[in-house]
Design an enzyme around this catalytic site. Structure first.
Site, short mmCIF file in Angstrom:
data_model
loop_
_atom_site.label_atom_id
_atom_site.label_comp_id
_atom_site.label_asym_id
_atom_site.label_seq_id
_atom_site.Cartn_x
_atom_site.Cartn_y
_atom_site.Cartn_z
CB THR A 35 -0.86 0.04 1.28
OG1 THR A 35 0.00 0.25 2.40
CG2 THR A 35 -1.65 -1.25 1.46
CB ILE A 59 -3.55 -10.17 5.00
CG1 ILE A 59 -4.19 -8.81 5.31
CG2 ILE A 59 -2.05 -10.17 5.27
CD1 ILE A 59 -4.20 -8.47 6.80
CB THR A 99 -6.32 -4.02 5.87
OG1 THR A 99 -6.20 -3.98 4.45
CG2 THR A 99 -4.99 -4.52 6.45
CB THR A 133 -1.71 -0.75 18.85
OG1 THR A 133 -1.60 0.54 19.43
CG2 THR A 133 -3.19 -0.97 18.51
CG ASP A 134 -0.07 1.88 23.38
OD1 ASP A 134 -0.48 2.18 22.24
OD2 ASP A 134 0.74 2.58 24.01
CD GLU A 135 -3.26 4.58 18.93
OE1 GLU A 135 -4.40 4.83 18.51
OE2 GLU A 135 -2.24 5.16 18.53
CE1 TYR A 159 -3.82 0.90 13.75
CE2 TYR A 159 -3.69 2.16 15.79
CZ TYR A 159 -3.19 1.18 14.96
OH TYR A 159 -2.08 0.45 15.33
CE LYS A 163 -3.36 -3.67 15.16
NZ LYS A 163 -2.60 -4.53 14.21
CE1 TYR A 216 -2.15 17.11 13.97
CE2 TYR A 216 -2.81 15.00 14.93
CZ TYR A 216 -2.41 15.75 13.83
OH TYR A 216 -2.27 15.14 12.61
NE ARG A 223 -0.54 8.96 21.42
CZ ARG A 223 -1.59 9.60 21.97
NH1 ARG A 223 -1.56 9.95 23.24
NH2 ARG A 223 -2.66 9.87 21.25
P1 NAD Z 1 2.92 0.63 8.49
O1 NAD Z 1 1.70 1.38 8.09
O2 NAD Z 1 4.24 1.29 8.42
O3 NAD Z 1 3.04 -0.70 7.59
C1 NAD Z 1 1.96 -1.51 7.31
C2 NAD Z 1 2.38 -2.50 6.22
O4 NAD Z 1 1.26 -3.38 5.98
C3 NAD Z 1 2.71 -1.83 4.88
O5 NAD Z 1 3.89 -2.38 4.35
C4 NAD Z 1 1.52 -2.16 4.00
O6 NAD Z 1 1.84 -2.25 2.63
C5 NAD Z 1 1.09 -3.50 4.57
N1 NAD Z 1 -0.32 -3.80 4.31
C6 NAD Z 1 -1.39 -2.98 4.52
N2 NAD Z 1 -2.52 -3.61 4.15
C7 NAD Z 1 -2.17 -4.85 3.73
C8 NAD Z 1 -2.90 -5.96 3.24
N3 NAD Z 1 -4.23 -5.92 3.09
N4 NAD Z 1 -2.22 -7.08 2.92
C9 NAD Z 1 -0.86 -7.14 3.05
N5 NAD Z 1 -0.13 -6.10 3.49
C10 NAD Z 1 -0.77 -4.97 3.82
O7 NAD Z 1 2.62 0.08 9.94
P2 NAD Z 1 3.61 -0.10 11.19
O8 NAD Z 1 3.69 1.18 11.92
O9 NAD Z 1 4.83 -0.79 10.74
O10 NAD Z 1 2.74 -1.10 12.09
C11 NAD Z 1 2.81 -2.51 11.88
C12 NAD Z 1 1.88 -3.20 12.85
O11 NAD Z 1 2.25 -2.87 14.19
C13 NAD Z 1 0.42 -2.79 12.71
O12 NAD Z 1 -0.37 -3.93 12.90
C14 NAD Z 1 0.21 -1.77 13.81
O13 NAD Z 1 -1.14 -1.79 14.24
C15 NAD Z 1 1.13 -2.32 14.89
N6 NAD Z 1 1.69 -1.33 15.83
C16 NAD Z 1 2.27 -0.18 15.36
C17 NAD Z 1 2.86 0.70 16.28
C18 NAD Z 1 3.55 1.97 15.81
O14 NAD Z 1 3.96 2.79 16.65
N7 NAD Z 1 3.77 2.18 14.53
C19 NAD Z 1 2.81 0.43 17.64
C20 NAD Z 1 2.18 -0.74 18.07
C21 NAD Z 1 1.64 -1.62 17.15
O1 DAU Z 2 0.46 3.73 20.49
C1 DAU Z 2 0.75 2.93 19.38
C2 DAU Z 2 0.30 3.62 18.12
O2 DAU Z 2 1.20 4.70 17.87
C3 DAU Z 2 0.23 2.70 16.92
O3 DAU Z 2 -0.74 1.70 17.15
C4 DAU Z 2 -0.11 3.48 15.64
O4 DAU Z 2 -0.07 2.61 14.52
C5 DAU Z 2 0.91 4.58 15.47
O5 DAU Z 2 0.57 5.37 14.34
C6 DAU Z 2 0.96 5.45 16.72
O6 DAU Z 2 -0.29 6.18 16.88
P1 DAU Z 2 -0.32 7.72 17.33
O7 DAU Z 2 -1.60 8.30 16.88
O8 DAU Z 2 0.02 7.86 18.77
O9 DAU Z 2 0.93 8.29 16.46
P2 DAU Z 2 1.12 9.63 15.64
O10 DAU Z 2 2.56 9.71 15.28
O11 DAU Z 2 0.11 9.79 14.56
O12 DAU Z 2 0.83 10.75 16.74
C7 DAU Z 2 1.60 10.82 17.94
C8 DAU Z 2 1.03 11.94 18.79
O13 DAU Z 2 1.33 13.19 18.14
C9 DAU Z 2 -0.49 11.91 18.93
O14 DAU Z 2 -0.85 12.34 20.23
C10 DAU Z 2 -0.98 12.90 17.88
C11 DAU Z 2 0.15 13.91 17.81
N1 DAU Z 2 0.39 14.53 16.50
C12 DAU Z 2 0.49 13.73 15.40
C13 DAU Z 2 0.75 14.26 14.15
C14 DAU Z 2 0.83 13.37 12.93
C15 DAU Z 2 0.61 15.91 16.41
O15 DAU Z 2 0.54 16.64 17.43
N2 DAU Z 2 0.88 16.43 15.17
C16 DAU Z 2 0.94 15.68 14.04
O16 DAU Z 2 1.15 16.24 12.93
#
Ligand code: NAD
Ligand code: DAU
Length: 356
Positions: A35, A59, A99, A133-135, A159, A163, A216, A223
């Site tokens: 994606t 998937i 997804t 995720t912790d969310e 989101y 999850k 924001y 976090r």
């Molecule tokens: P990301 O958005 O960077 O990557 C997601 C990946 O999934 C991409 O490579 C995308 O192409 C692939 N994908 C999306 N839809 C798909 C589908 N239908 N089939 C196959 N592949 C698909 O996400 P991330 O930040 O690396 O997060 C990965 C996992 O960890 C997620 O499940 C997310 O909920 C979880 N998670 C993320 C965080 C965080 O801080 N980023 C924290 C805790 C948990």
């Molecule tokens: O807690 C785990 C989660 O962390 C994961 O499950 C999600 O996949 C991951 O995207 C992340 O979610 P958040 O919403 O916490 O992350 P984000 O980076 O989008 O935002 C972090 C914090 O910053 C949140 O309180 C919103 C704020 N924010 C975000 C953006 C993009 C801003 O203040 N300005 C911004 O432009």
């Protein structure tokens, strides 16, 4: 041991693939739909490794997943594929339902069929690891409380609700069909190869472009930040050593307000890449409309994974953030095309409650 990592072209999935491939006893298949968030450039360090293989698939395609499980004789599935950005889930929840919920259901179905056909010894060793995720635990007050594994689910965004639904499906496949599952719920990750829609990489790249740094609300939301390579190590432990049916909370013990994260990035850049004119990057900070349904605080109690699996983070937030800023300064080849062709940093997820 043969791993199937779904979502391995994403931020965390690619860190998991790079980490696992460093072990010559492992073979890794990365299944990804590619994606907007998937990027094969994040696999460049391992793309020619003898134990790495890419499979372009969705998937939601149960047949394709089953074929790959059989073809690559998989022992452990690590399910990371997901739509992951809260702001995009506000603008368009449909892809998150498709997804994160339907896709997880399809992967579970394919895995169950595959697992049922395995000989007993392989069947006993097999694991399905769902990365969450912790969310899912929702909103903590500013003045106290930590998420433990038993904290009731109370998701706030499309989101996190998607999850949470997927976590429930995974547990149901364990209770009902006996599939040996493990789950992990992690806090906010940051580090190299982070897609620049998320706070930390967005702020680094906007600063380098002399664009406003969007905070924001008042920037008071908190976090708990974890360096992505520490998460990858935790995920390997959960997948290989976790007890079936159990979940593990993973966190960095690094709570920060968003404003302090943004200010720290500015201070690091002021030293590393001073602005012409001598002003601080802090002058670019811009307070903007808050995210609807914005959870105030997330904080993880990671004592279970520490006690049971011996995991602890090796990077603290200051050292990890400095490494991350340096990585972005040194790797424009990776993020330049994303900013130019896919996402230039515009505001997402501003829809108001009650808006059509
Ligand atoms: P990301 O958005 O960077 O990557 C997601 C990946 O999934 C991409 O490579 C995308 O192409 C692939 N994908 C999306 N839809 C798909 C589908 N239908 N089939 C196959 N592949 C698909 O996400 P991330 O930040 O690396 O997060 C990965 C996992 O960890 C997620 O499940 C997310 O909920 C979880 N998670 C993320 C965080 C965080 O801080 N980023 C924290 C805790 C948990
Ligand atoms: O807690 C785990 C989660 O962390 C994961 O499950 C999600 O996949 C991951 O995207 C992340 O979610 P958040 O919403 O916490 O992350 P984000 O980076 O989008 O935002 C972090 C914090 O910053 C949140 O309180 C919103 C704020 N924010 C975000 C953006 C993009 C801003 O203040 N300005 C911004 O432009």
């Amino acid at each position: 041991m043969n791993f199937l990592v779904t979502g391995g072209a994403g931020f965390i999935g690619s860190a998991v693939c790079r980490h696992l491939c460093a072990n010559p006893a492992y073979r890794v298949t990365n299944l990804d739909k590619l994606t907007y968030a998937g990027n094969l450039a994040s696999l460049r360090p391992i793309e020619n490794a003898h134990n790495y293989r890419f499979a372009h698939a969705d998937i939601c395609d149960e047949r394709a997943v089953l074929d790959i499980l059989r073809r690559d004789d998989i022992d452990i599935v690590m399910n990371l594929a997901a739509e992951s950005h809260v702001d995009r889930s506000i603008d368009g929840p449909g892809a998150f339902i498709e997804t994160n919920i339907v896709g997880t259901y399809k992967v579970l179905n394919a895995t169950l069929e595959y697992w049922r056909g395995l000989p007993d010894e392989k069947k006993n060793r097999f694991r399905f690891h769902h990365v969450s995720t912790d969310e899912v635990f929702g909103d903590l007050p500013f003045d106290g409380g930590l998420f433990v594994e038993e904290t009731p689910y109370a998701p706030s965004s499309p989101y996190s609700a998607s999850k949470a639904a997927s976590d429930h499906l995974v547990r149901a496949w364990h209770e009902t069909y006996g599939l040996p599952v493990v789950l992990s719920n992690c806090s906010n990750n940051y580090g190299p190869y982070h897609f620049p829609e998320k706070l930390i990489p967005l702020v680094i790249l906007n600063a380098l472009d002399e664009k406003p740094l969007p905070v924001y609300g008042a920037g008071a939301n908190v976090r708990d930040w974890l360096f992505v390579e520490d998460h990858a190590r935790a995920l390997e432990l959960v997948a290989t050593k976790g007890t079936p049916g159990e979940s593990y909370n993973v966190g960095g013990n690094s709570e920060r307000t968003n404003l302090s994260v943004v200010e720290t990035i500015c201070d690091l850049l002021d030293i590393r890449r001073p602005r012409s004119g001598g002003k601080s990057y802090r002058d670019l900070i811009s307070f903007v409309t808050d995210r609807p349904g914005h959870d105030r605080r997330y904080a993880i109690d990671a004592s279970k994974i520490n006690r049971d699996l011996g995991w602890a983070p090796s990077e603290n937030f200051d050292s990890g953030l400095a490494r991350t800023v340096d990585w972005f300064l040194d790797n424009k080849w990776w993020w330049g095309p994303i900013r130019e062709q896919h996402y230039a940093g515009e505001r997402l997820g501003e829809a108001r409650k009650g808006a059509a």
